[in-house]
Motif scaffolding. Sequence first.
Motif, PDB file in Angstrom:
ATOM      1  N   ASP A 125       0.743  -1.222   0.111  1.00  0.00           N
ATOM      2  CA  ASP A 125      -0.108  -0.013   0.234  1.00  0.00           C
ATOM      3  C   ASP A 125       0.742   1.216   0.001  1.00  0.00           C
ATOM      4  N   ILE A 126       2.103   0.966   0.209  1.00  0.00           N
ATOM      5  CA  ILE A 126       2.991   2.485   0.100  1.00  0.00           C
ATOM      6  C   ILE A 126       3.983   2.328  -1.004  1.00  0.00           C
ATOM      7  N   ALA A 127       3.654   1.473  -1.956  1.00  0.00           N
ATOM      8  CA  ALA A 127       4.527   1.343  -3.064  1.00  0.00           C
ATOM      9  C   ALA A 127       4.496   2.196  -4.332  1.00  0.00           C
ATOM     10  N   GLU A 128       3.620   3.325  -4.239  1.00  0.00           N
ATOM     11  CA  GLU A 128       3.443   4.239  -5.328  1.00  0.00           C
ATOM     12  C   GLU A 128       4.414   5.520  -5.023  1.00  0.00           C
ATOM     13  N   ALA A 129       4.869   5.968  -6.061  1.00  0.00           N
ATOM     14  CA  ALA A 129       5.691   7.167  -5.893  1.00  0.00           C
ATOM     15  C   ALA A 129       4.838   8.536  -6.021  1.00  0.00           C
ATOM     16  N   LYS A 130       4.732   9.147  -5.012  1.00  0.00           N
ATOM     17  CA  LYS A 130       4.106  10.603  -4.964  1.00  0.00           C
ATOM     18  C   LYS A 130       4.790  11.810  -5.395  1.00  0.00           C
ATOM     19  N   ALA A 131       4.042  12.197  -6.516  1.00  0.00           N
ATOM     20  CA  ALA A 131       4.726  13.330  -7.345  1.00  0.00           C
ATOM     21  C   ALA A 131       4.851  14.632  -6.592  1.00  0.00           C
ATOM     22  N   SER A 132       4.137  14.865  -5.499  1.00  0.00           N
ATOM     23  CA  SER A 132       4.058  16.045  -4.876  1.00  0.00           C
ATOM     24  C   SER A 132       5.464  15.986  -4.072  1.00  0.00           C
ATOM     25  N   ILE A 133       5.937  14.764  -3.490  1.00  0.00           N
ATOM     26  CA  ILE A 133       6.830  14.938  -2.620  1.00  0.00           C
ATOM     27  C   ILE A 133       8.306  14.953  -3.630  1.00  0.00           C
ATOM     28  N   TYR A 134       8.254  14.103  -4.519  1.00  0.00           N
ATOM     29  CA  TYR A 134       9.597  14.144  -5.303  1.00  0.00           C
ATOM     30  C   TYR A 134       9.605  15.493  -6.094  1.00  0.00           C
ATOM     31  N   TRP A 135       8.525  16.202  -6.691  1.00  0.00           N
ATOM     32  CA  TRP A 135       9.082  17.594  -7.073  1.00  0.00           C
ATOM     33  C   TRP A 135       9.345  18.664  -6.059  1.00  0.00           C
ATOM     34  N   THR A 136       8.533  18.592  -4.970  1.00  0.00           N
ATOM     35  CA  THR A 136       9.006  19.406  -3.896  1.00  0.00           C
ATOM     36  C   THR A 136      10.350  19.338  -3.299  1.00  0.00           C
ATOM     37  N   ASP A 137      10.780  18.194  -2.987  1.00  0.00           N
ATOM     38  CA  ASP A 137      12.090  17.867  -2.524  1.00  0.00           C
ATOM     39  C   ASP A 137      13.078  18.319  -3.481  1.00  0.00           C
ATOM     40  N   MET A 138      12.967  17.973  -4.721  1.00  0.00           N
ATOM     41  CA  MET A 138      13.938  18.014  -5.781  1.00  0.00           C
ATOM     42  C   MET A 138      13.997  19.580  -5.891  1.00  0.00           C
ATOM     43  N   LEU A 139      13.047  20.275  -6.180  1.00  0.00           N
ATOM     44  CA  LEU A 139      13.204  21.583  -6.526  1.00  0.00           C
ATOM     45  C   LEU A 139      13.657  22.575  -5.462  1.00  0.00           C
ATOM     46  N   LEU A 140      13.310  22.213  -4.089  1.00  0.00           N
ATOM     47  CA  LEU A 140      13.649  23.125  -2.989  1.00  0.00           C
ATOM     48  C   LEU A 140      15.333  22.825  -2.914  1.00  0.00           C
ATOM     49  N   SER A 141      15.655  21.348  -2.990  1.00  0.00           N
ATOM     50  CA  SER A 141      16.884  21.072  -2.599  1.00  0.00           C
ATOM     51  C   SER A 141      17.823  21.881  -3.822  1.00  0.00           C
ATOM     52  N   ALA A 142      17.310  21.693  -5.083  1.00  0.00           N
ATOM     53  CA  ALA A 142      18.175  22.259  -6.048  1.00  0.00           C
ATOM     54  C   ALA A 142      18.268  23.943  -6.047  1.00  0.00           C
ATOM     55  N   GLY A 143      16.965  24.522  -5.747  1.00  0.00           N
ATOM     56  CA  GLY A 143      16.887  25.881  -5.742  1.00  0.00           C
ATOM     57  C   GLY A 143      17.582  26.717  -4.692  1.00  0.00           C
ATOM     58  N   LEU A 144      17.655  25.970  -3.382  1.00  0.00           N
ATOM     59  CA  LEU A 144      18.341  26.579  -2.322  1.00  0.00           C
ATOM     60  C   LEU A 144      19.953  26.166  -2.345  1.00  0.00           C
ATOM     61  N   GLY A 145      20.116  25.224  -3.052  1.00  0.00           N
ATOM     62  CA  GLY A 145      21.725  24.740  -3.314  1.00  0.00           C
ATOM     63  C   GLY A 145      22.365  25.716  -4.219  1.00  0.00           C
ATOM     64  N   TYR A 146      21.391  26.283  -5.068  1.00  0.00           N
ATOM     65  CA  TYR A 146      22.108  26.994  -6.205  1.00  0.00           C
ATOM     66  C   TYR A 146      22.374  28.631  -5.562  1.00  0.00           C
ATOM     67  N   ALA A 147      21.398  28.750  -4.776  1.00  0.00           N
ATOM     68  CA  ALA A 147      21.235  30.100  -4.094  1.00  0.00           C
ATOM     69  C   ALA A 147      22.374  30.156  -3.310  1.00  0.00           C
ATOM     70  N   ALA A 148      22.757  29.277  -2.436  1.00  0.00           N
ATOM     71  CA  ALA A 148      23.792  29.058  -1.451  1.00  0.00           C
ATOM     72  C   ALA A 148      25.089  29.099  -2.214  1.00  0.00           C
ATOM     73  N   LEU A 149      25.187  28.479  -3.297  1.00  0.00           N
ATOM     74  CA  LEU A 149      26.305  28.785  -4.304  1.00  0.00           C
ATOM     75  C   LEU A 149      26.546  29.944  -4.732  1.00  0.00           C
ATOM     76  N   ALA A 150      25.543  30.600  -5.099  1.00  0.00           N
ATOM     77  CA  ALA A 150      25.816  32.041  -5.631  1.00  0.00           C
ATOM     78  C   ALA A 150      26.241  33.042  -4.220  1.00  0.00           C
ATOM     79  N   LEU A 151      25.737  32.746  -3.264  1.00  0.00           N
ATOM     80  CA  LEU A 151      26.459  33.417  -2.017  1.00  0.00           C
ATOM     81  C   LEU A 151      27.774  33.134  -1.773  1.00  0.00           C
ATOM     82  N   ALA A 152      27.899  31.940  -1.758  1.00  0.00           N
ATOM     83  CA  ALA A 152      29.574  31.544  -1.612  1.00  0.00           C
ATOM     84  C   ALA A 152      30.377  32.032  -2.723  1.00  0.00           C
ATOM     85  N   ILE A 153      29.892  32.155  -3.827  1.00  0.00           N
ATOM     86  CA  ILE A 153      30.684  33.119  -4.912  1.00  0.00           C
ATOM     87  C   ILE A 153      30.698  34.731  -4.419  1.00  0.00           C
TER      88      ILE A 153
END
Length: 368
Positions: free
Chosen positions: A41-69
């Motif tokens: 009953d838990i074997a289905e991938a939930k699009a809302s979790i995948y998209w939110t997690d990936m987009l937040l991780s990438a977006g915040l990661g690039y923002a932090a990289l820009a700050l580091a530069i």
Amino acid sequence: MTMQQTIDPAANARATAEPAKRARIADDKDMLRAARDLTKDIAEAKASIYWTDMLLSAGLGYAALALAILADSVPLAIAAGLASALLLYRALLFIHELSHIHRNALPGFRKAWNLLVGIPMLTPSFMYEGVHTLHHKRTQYGTIEDPEYLPLALMKPWSLPLFVLIALLAPPALVLRFGILVPLGAVFPPIRKLVWERVSALSINPDFRRRPPEGELKPRVFWQETLGMIWAWCLIGSIFAFGWKPILVALAVFSFTAVLNQLRTLVAHLWENDGEAMTVTAQYLDSVNVPPPGRIAEIWAPVGLRYHALHHLMPSMPYHSLPEAHRRLAAHLGAGSTFDGANHKGMFTLVARIARSTMRVSRDQSIK
């Protein structure tokens, strides 16, 4: 397939003490059945979790990289660089999910991930697709045909630091691969063949040779390599436009990410198989879970990879369901079960275990 109801904990201990015998462990029928029946009953991938997690991780990661530069303060730049490395590391590890999820499960996710993460980090999904699944093949795991396996616990002690530190070279090597070798390969077929066979897969087995792409992977390889080549040229050209600082900071961040991933890889398995084909249960016991209550594993093994052994039992289970799957199986099978045999406390304990194994093997070889 030879099956048995349970594996005695003492037998597990003997298998740990004698790694060469790990391949002889028979399958635990109860554990395999429970893994199948308790998690449907838990074997289905939930699009809302995948998209939110990936987009937040990438977006915040690039923002932090820009700050580091851009930061003038060295402590601020270091802190931002560290945050960027951890966030982009999490975003990057979705490549593992892409190699397992059904092609129709998350419409658009693969393409979006490649455009936002895979291409910018010069690690497009083709470098894992069609490769990682070989690691999960019943007859190939832990053998010389496994692209992601080395018997590290049975090798020389110096092999462990070399295995980790070589990851520092990954970012400049990827710039070289996409920016120089790909266009050369388009002109000279022998170079193209060499590049594809030897440096087109996220593998650790130096004897692995990748076969030519087929089917729907072939056009994906073309557009991903083309965009990767263009991006690599942009990175090289940025030196003339913006100076050395931006690319050096980015390479430092990505090198830290690469080393962290290599450390995670080092403790993803016990690496105690000497080349024989293994049962599913033997593969599970040669793999590693680092479950709660510890929380730091979620940082160095994100996107479900802290449950790596459980993943080998259920490769298609989406990452967000692995914690619940682990809880259910642990409660059902109980302490001291075969399932419990793959649970470990943390990275340092595992590194120490593998290091002790290499020193013991080296000592035994010296005595001989």
